[in-house]
Design an enzyme around this catalytic site. Sequence first.
Site, PDB file in Angstrom:
ATOM      1  N   GLU A 161     -12.065 -50.719   2.051  1.00 34.44           N
ATOM      2  CA  GLU A 161     -13.250 -50.958   1.220  1.00 34.44           C
ATOM      3  C   GLU A 161     -14.416 -50.066   1.617  1.00 34.44           C
ATOM      4  O   GLU A 161     -15.204 -49.643   0.777  1.00 34.44           O
ATOM      5  CB  GLU A 161     -13.679 -52.421   1.313  1.00 34.44           C
TER       6      GLU A 161
ATOM      7  N   ARG B 126     -19.742 -67.967   3.817  1.00 38.94           N
ATOM      8  CA  ARG B 126     -21.123 -67.531   3.648  1.00 38.94           C
ATOM      9  C   ARG B 126     -21.958 -68.575   2.909  1.00 38.94           C
ATOM     10  O   ARG B 126     -23.157 -68.718   3.151  1.00 38.94           O
ATOM     11  CB  ARG B 126     -21.107 -66.208   2.879  1.00 38.94           C
TER      12      ARG B 126
ATOM     13  N   ASP C 273      29.039 -53.139   2.897  1.00 41.95           N
ATOM     14  CA  ASP C 273      29.072 -52.272   1.720  1.00 41.95           C
ATOM     15  C   ASP C 273      30.322 -52.565   0.890  1.00 41.95           C
ATOM     16  O   ASP C 273      31.424 -52.120   1.248  1.00 41.95           O
ATOM     17  CB  ASP C 273      29.062 -50.809   2.172  1.00 41.95           C
TER      18      ASP C 273
ATOM     19  N   GLU D  67     -14.764 -61.742   9.276  1.00 43.08           N
ATOM     20  CA  GLU D  67     -14.319 -61.700   7.886  1.00 43.08           C
ATOM     21  C   GLU D  67     -12.900 -62.257   7.826  1.00 43.08           C
ATOM     22  O   GLU D  67     -12.015 -61.829   8.588  1.00 43.08           O
ATOM     23  CB  GLU D  67     -14.339 -60.256   7.365  1.00 43.08           C
TER      24      GLU D  67
ATOM     25  N   ARG E  29     -16.583 -63.712   4.081  1.00 42.87           N
ATOM     26  CA  ARG E  29     -17.390 -63.757   5.319  1.00 42.87           C
ATOM     27  C   ARG E  29     -17.242 -65.148   5.919  1.00 42.87           C
ATOM     28  O   ARG E  29     -17.334 -66.176   5.221  1.00 42.87           O
ATOM     29  CB  ARG E  29     -18.840 -63.469   4.973  1.00 42.87           C
TER      30      ARG E  29
ATOM     31  N   LYS F 176     -24.001 -50.845   4.626  1.00 45.03           N
ATOM     32  CA  LYS F 176     -22.623 -50.787   4.141  1.00 45.03           C
ATOM     33  C   LYS F 176     -22.461 -49.579   3.221  1.00 45.03           C
ATOM     34  O   LYS F 176     -23.246 -49.357   2.312  1.00 45.03           O
ATOM     35  CB  LYS F 176     -22.213 -52.078   3.438  1.00 45.03           C
TER      36      LYS F 176
ATOM     37  N   PHE G  79     -16.093 -59.479  14.338  1.00 48.38           N
ATOM     38  CA  PHE G  79     -16.882 -58.278  14.640  1.00 48.38           C
ATOM     39  C   PHE G  79     -18.149 -58.581  15.426  1.00 48.38           C
ATOM     40  O   PHE G  79     -18.860 -57.666  15.833  1.00 48.38           O
ATOM     41  CB  PHE G  79     -17.226 -57.497  13.366  1.00 48.38           C
TER      42      PHE G  79
ATOM     43  N   ARG H  66     -30.929 -59.854   5.152  1.00 45.71           N
ATOM     44  CA  ARG H  66     -30.262 -58.615   4.734  1.00 45.71           C
ATOM     45  C   ARG H  66     -31.018 -57.468   5.388  1.00 45.71           C
ATOM     46  O   ARG H  66     -32.128 -57.127   4.993  1.00 45.71           O
ATOM     47  CB  ARG H  66     -30.241 -58.475   3.215  1.00 45.71           C
TER      48      ARG H  66
ATOM     49  N   LYS I  46     -15.147 -52.027   7.113  1.00 45.10           N
ATOM     50  CA  LYS I  46     -15.597 -53.140   6.266  1.00 45.10           C
ATOM     51  C   LYS I  46     -14.367 -53.702   5.550  1.00 45.10           C
ATOM     52  O   LYS I  46     -13.763 -53.027   4.715  1.00 45.10           O
ATOM     53  CB  LYS I  46     -16.631 -52.680   5.246  1.00 45.10           C
TER      54      LYS I  46
END
Length: 614
Positions: A183, A43, A440, A77, A28, A205, A118, A199, A23
């Site tokens: 996450e 979204r 250097d 995502e 989204r 999740k 996904f 949903r 996730k």
Amino acid sequence: MKPMLPTLTFDLPIHSDWYYEVKYDGFRAILEWTIQGIELTSRNGKPLLPQFPEIKDFLLAHTEQFKPFLPIRLDGELVFLENPYKGNFSNLQVRGRLKSKKRILEQASKSPCYLMAFDLLMVAGKPLFSETFKKRKNELNKLFQKIGLTLEVEPQELQLLQLVEAHSNFNELWEKVVLYDGEGIVAKHKDSLWEEGKRSTQWLKFKNWKYVSCFVTSFDKTNGYFYLGVYHEKTIHVIGQVLFGFKPEEKRALQQTIRQNMQREDSQFIYVEPAICLEVKYLELYENQLREPHFDRFRFDLIPLECTYAHFLFQQKNLPENLKVTHPDKPLWQKLDIQKADYILYLREISPFILPFLKNRLLTVIRYPHGMFGDAFYQKNCPDYAPDYVQTYNNEGIDYIICNNLKTLIWLGNQLAIEFHVPFQTINNMGPSEIVFDLDPPSKDAFHLAIKAALLIKEVLDQLQLIGFVKTSGNKGLQIYLPLPENIYTYEDTRLFTSFIAEYLISMDPDSFTIERMKKNRGSRLYVDYVQHGEGKTIVAPYSMRGNEHAGVATPLYWEEVDEKLELVSFNMEKALNRIRKNGNPFHHYFQSKEIQPFTPVLEFLKKGAAKKG
């Protein structure tokens, strides 16, 4: 269209016939590519391409590969990809708020975001909504293969459309999510359909919660939130507020206790002295506030003085149970507030950028078992007590550590390996994997000589159309890298070029540069050590820390940063990560440039010149 959404669960979602995906913490987004054009929609129906034009540019650059599969619709995502298992939500938010088109394009180039796909909802105009998740996922994998896109998530790749893999083993994936501070995981039933706007309990999740021990400071009568704090140097530091996670009786008891023991009250708040300790789970600290806090339990075993800011900071990053950090509060630097926990967290977050340069290389580390308060020592041989996941490679009787993964990197950090030095070739390469010039100067005060040398070398590289990268050494100099393809060139080949550059620098400014090996004969000139680039020699890896007083980091730079204003002390542990978040990684294109480095024509020219001299 409204996306399908997963249901939050606090129970381990381990079931038969389920698959598990990382996730990512981002926006989204649904991608739709038709003959009318490309749309990327959030979204909430907001167009995302104006803020993230790099996604459209990547897709258009691969139009021919995608053309047979259009129209196409992908669910995914949009993320600022910090590592293979984590999207950085804070950085994504910053990108999303940019208004200046110039600034948007600048960030799109330096710090591109990724679309993590996904689900496949349509391909070649054929809807796949009614197909099972398993079949849709198989079709998505086939699509990536046919187009020629990699199937593995890689933050340093220029491929801005990447595939989210479906795993069958929850525990194996979960360990990696925890290790990389991701996450969480989305669990999906193999037969689940894609249902617009729903949903679903067919998608669950499960989040990688962090836990903080804190105390209640006040109660907001207007919305029911409990404000939380910890002690930071004897003062109360507010870390956020919590509303969710309480059982009704727990919430009533807490409110009653606050009212009975209130210190004072106004129209909005009831204030209490620190006394009631809680454990609260949350996702991360964002803008100094807990993200998605949930009450977990009362901590009657704690007193408020034990709820400290230092403990809170270290608790922000979970680690797998088999990877423990010992003595996290151990101080490492005399004049800097850096504890062992800070260093471990640095290694964890810098891992996507340092690990590619450690991969398959014989590692030499400098360990500081007492921090900068004691002696250091070089370590090449892998100790007998190293855990099984630490890979080794035997070379000339030495069992070198090969640091190819984050677990090994964190284990080395726990051993207080501060400096990481690697050879100029991988174990799979018979010759050099890059050319490196180590500039250097004789002292910190002579750093301007390193700048002068770097800019002169850059002029030559530009004239020869060679691709070069520059970084600080972390001490007092600069280092220039020319990436090379594997198993093509020998060290004799590269010596022709390094000696040519050394001679060029001396011819341009003999008062500033020398190839004199005897220190007493160099004076105040910068020694151009072209012999140092050879088999068996090593260089400090990009983003490795150094054991010096300012906690320097061998920091990659953009060429435009290399001028007289450059100050080495500003490239330290505290600022290294902030540089990447703000300005991107200057070595982002390093490995892609290996195959297109036009070194062969230059080498052939130098060989002809050497033959004439002979």
